[in-house]
Design a protein around this motif. Sequence first.
Motif, mmCIF file in Angstrom:
data_model
loop_
_atom_site.group_PDB
_atom_site.id
_atom_site.type_symbol
_atom_site.label_atom_id
_atom_site.label_comp_id
_atom_site.label_asym_id
_atom_site.label_seq_id
_atom_site.Cartn_x
_atom_site.Cartn_y
_atom_site.Cartn_z
ATOM 1 N N VAL A 1 2.414 -7.771 2.608
ATOM 2 C CA VAL A 1 2.251 -6.324 2.714
ATOM 3 C C VAL A 1 3.507 -5.644 2.162
ATOM 4 O O VAL A 1 4.566 -6.263 2.067
ATOM 5 C CB VAL A 1 1.990 -5.859 4.170
ATOM 6 C CG1 VAL A 1 0.706 -6.460 4.709
ATOM 7 C CG2 VAL A 1 3.162 -6.181 5.077
ATOM 8 N N VAL A 2 3.360 -4.370 1.798
ATOM 9 C CA VAL A 2 4.473 -3.604 1.241
ATOM 10 C C VAL A 2 4.539 -2.236 1.911
ATOM 11 O O VAL A 2 3.539 -1.727 2.418
ATOM 12 C CB VAL A 2 4.327 -3.426 -0.290
ATOM 13 C CG1 VAL A 2 4.518 -4.743 -1.012
ATOM 14 C CG2 VAL A 2 2.982 -2.806 -0.653
ATOM 15 N N LEU A 3 5.735 -1.652 1.891
ATOM 16 C CA LEU A 3 5.918 -0.271 2.327
ATOM 17 C C LEU A 3 5.651 0.616 1.121
ATOM 18 O O LEU A 3 6.192 0.384 0.047
ATOM 19 C CB LEU A 3 7.363 -0.025 2.781
ATOM 20 C CG LEU A 3 7.801 -0.616 4.094
ATOM 21 C CD1 LEU A 3 9.284 -0.334 4.298
ATOM 22 C CD2 LEU A 3 7.004 -0.042 5.243
ATOM 23 N N LEU B 1 1.854 12.383 -2.699
ATOM 24 C CA LEU B 1 0.800 13.347 -2.417
ATOM 25 C C LEU B 1 0.802 13.752 -0.949
ATOM 26 O O LEU B 1 0.741 14.929 -0.611
ATOM 27 C CB LEU B 1 -0.564 12.770 -2.804
ATOM 28 C CG LEU B 1 -1.782 13.623 -2.491
ATOM 29 C CD1 LEU B 1 -1.734 14.928 -3.292
ATOM 30 C CD2 LEU B 1 -3.061 12.865 -2.806
ATOM 31 N N HIS B 2 0.879 12.753 -0.059
ATOM 32 C CA HIS B 2 0.808 13.020 1.377
ATOM 33 C C HIS B 2 2.186 13.085 2.048
ATOM 34 O O HIS B 2 2.277 13.413 3.227
ATOM 35 C CB HIS B 2 -0.034 11.944 2.066
ATOM 36 C CG HIS B 2 -1.436 11.906 1.571
ATOM 37 N ND1 HIS B 2 -1.881 10.919 0.727
ATOM 38 C CD2 HIS B 2 -2.473 12.749 1.768
ATOM 39 C CE1 HIS B 2 -3.154 11.148 0.436
ATOM 40 N NE2 HIS B 2 -3.534 12.245 1.046
ATOM 41 N N GLU B 3 3.226 12.733 1.283
ATOM 42 C CA GLU B 3 4.593 12.679 1.800
ATOM 43 C C GLU B 3 4.668 11.828 3.071
ATOM 44 O O GLU B 3 5.195 12.232 4.102
ATOM 45 C CB GLU B 3 5.156 14.077 2.033
ATOM 46 C CG GLU B 3 5.278 14.864 0.756
ATOM 47 C CD GLU B 3 5.936 16.229 0.925
ATOM 48 O OE1 GLU B 3 6.141 16.663 2.077
ATOM 49 O OE2 GLU B 3 6.242 16.841 -0.099
ATOM 50 N N THR B 4 4.106 10.617 2.956
ATOM 51 C CA THR B 4 4.076 9.681 4.073
ATOM 52 C C THR B 4 4.448 8.278 3.593
ATOM 53 O O THR B 4 4.347 7.968 2.408
ATOM 54 C CB THR B 4 2.678 9.601 4.714
ATOM 55 O OG1 THR B 4 1.731 9.201 3.709
ATOM 56 C CG2 THR B 4 2.261 10.919 5.326
ATOM 57 N N VAL B 5 4.853 7.462 4.553
ATOM 58 C CA VAL B 5 5.096 6.043 4.302
ATOM 59 C C VAL B 5 4.000 5.267 5.007
ATOM 60 O O VAL B 5 3.647 5.570 6.145
ATOM 61 C CB VAL B 5 6.480 5.611 4.837
ATOM 62 C CG1 VAL B 5 6.660 4.106 4.680
ATOM 63 C CG2 VAL B 5 7.585 6.357 4.124
ATOM 64 N N ASN B 6 3.455 4.269 4.321
ATOM 65 C CA ASN B 6 2.420 3.444 4.919
ATOM 66 C C ASN B 6 2.723 1.982 4.625
ATOM 67 O O ASN B 6 3.509 1.668 3.737
ATOM 68 C CB ASN B 6 1.041 3.821 4.360
ATOM 69 C CG ASN B 6 -0.092 3.319 5.225
ATOM 70 O OD1 ASN B 6 0.102 2.828 6.328
ATOM 71 N ND2 ASN B 6 -1.298 3.450 4.728
ATOM 72 N N ILE B 7 2.095 1.102 5.362
ATOM 73 C CA ILE B 7 2.186 -0.333 5.128
ATOM 74 C C ILE B 7 0.806 -0.783 4.707
ATOM 75 O O ILE B 7 -0.182 -0.477 5.377
ATOM 76 C CB ILE B 7 2.656 -1.075 6.399
ATOM 77 C CG1 ILE B 7 4.045 -0.589 6.802
ATOM 78 C CG2 ILE B 7 2.639 -2.586 6.174
ATOM 79 C CD1 ILE B 7 4.524 -1.128 8.139
ATOM 80 N N MET B 8 0.746 -1.466 3.565
ATOM 81 C CA MET B 8 -0.565 -1.890 3.079
ATOM 82 C C MET B 8 -0.473 -3.248 2.403
ATOM 83 O O MET B 8 0.603 -3.665 1.974
ATOM 84 C CB MET B 8 -1.136 -0.851 2.120
ATOM 85 C CG MET B 8 -0.320 -0.597 0.882
ATOM 86 S SD MET B 8 -0.867 0.816 -0.101
ATOM 87 C CE MET B 8 -2.585 0.536 -0.300
ATOM 88 N N PRO B 9 -1.610 -3.948 2.326
ATOM 89 C CA PRO B 9 -1.608 -5.245 1.640
ATOM 90 C C PRO B 9 -1.164 -5.064 0.186
ATOM 91 O O PRO B 9 -1.548 -4.084 -0.471
ATOM 92 C CB PRO B 9 -3.073 -5.686 1.698
ATOM 93 C CG PRO B 9 -3.661 -4.924 2.840
ATOM 94 C CD PRO B 9 -2.917 -3.617 2.870
ATOM 95 N N ARG B 10 -0.334 -5.975 -0.281
ATOM 96 C CA ARG B 10 0.176 -5.878 -1.654
ATOM 97 C C ARG B 10 -0.966 -5.795 -2.669
ATOM 98 O O ARG B 10 -0.906 -5.007 -3.605
ATOM 99 C CB ARG B 10 1.071 -7.071 -1.981
ATOM 100 C CG ARG B 10 1.612 -7.034 -3.411
ATOM 101 C CD ARG B 10 2.569 -8.162 -3.709
ATOM 102 N NE ARG B 10 3.817 -8.046 -2.997
ATOM 103 C CZ ARG B 10 4.827 -7.247 -3.362
ATOM 104 N NH1 ARG B 10 4.717 -6.470 -4.413
ATOM 105 N NH2 ARG B 10 5.937 -7.220 -2.660
ATOM 106 N N ALA C 1 -3.770 -4.454 -2.379
ATOM 107 C CA ALA C 1 -4.506 -3.187 -2.310
ATOM 108 C C ALA C 1 -3.709 -2.035 -2.925
ATOM 109 O O ALA C 1 -4.242 -0.938 -3.104
ATOM 110 C CB ALA C 1 -4.853 -2.856 -0.861
ATOM 111 N N PHE C 2 -2.426 -2.268 -3.257
ATOM 112 C CA PHE C 2 -1.590 -1.221 -3.827
ATOM 113 C C PHE C 2 -1.858 -1.131 -5.321
ATOM 114 O O PHE C 2 -1.723 -2.115 -6.042
ATOM 115 C CB PHE C 2 -0.112 -1.499 -3.564
ATOM 116 C CG PHE C 2 0.792 -0.512 -4.215
ATOM 117 C CD1 PHE C 2 0.867 0.785 -3.752
ATOM 118 C CD2 PHE C 2 1.570 -0.869 -5.296
ATOM 119 C CE1 PHE C 2 1.692 1.716 -4.353
ATOM 120 C CE2 PHE C 2 2.405 0.046 -5.904
ATOM 121 C CZ PHE C 2 2.464 1.339 -5.438
#
Length: 72
Positions: free
Chosen positions: A51-53, A58-67, A69-70
């Motif tokens: 996963v990656v940060l 666009l949303h000015e947010t940080v998320n964690i998602m599967p690499r 899926a990025f």
Amino acid sequence: MIIPWQDLAPETLDNLIESFVLREGTDYGEQERSLEQKVNDVRRQLKSGEVVLVWSELHETVNIMPRNAFHG
């Protein structure tokens, strides 16, 4: 944009992971896992690259998602 997790202060990283775990509401099956176990799972996945940060401008947010899926 991917944010290198190694560049974050440890406390900041802990807070991001904990926030992510608390909002995900993931079902862990029959055996409930503690917050600490969930945080450790995500930390392990970050270290292994599963996963990656991700920063969303666009949303000015940080998320964690599967690499995989990025798409950035």
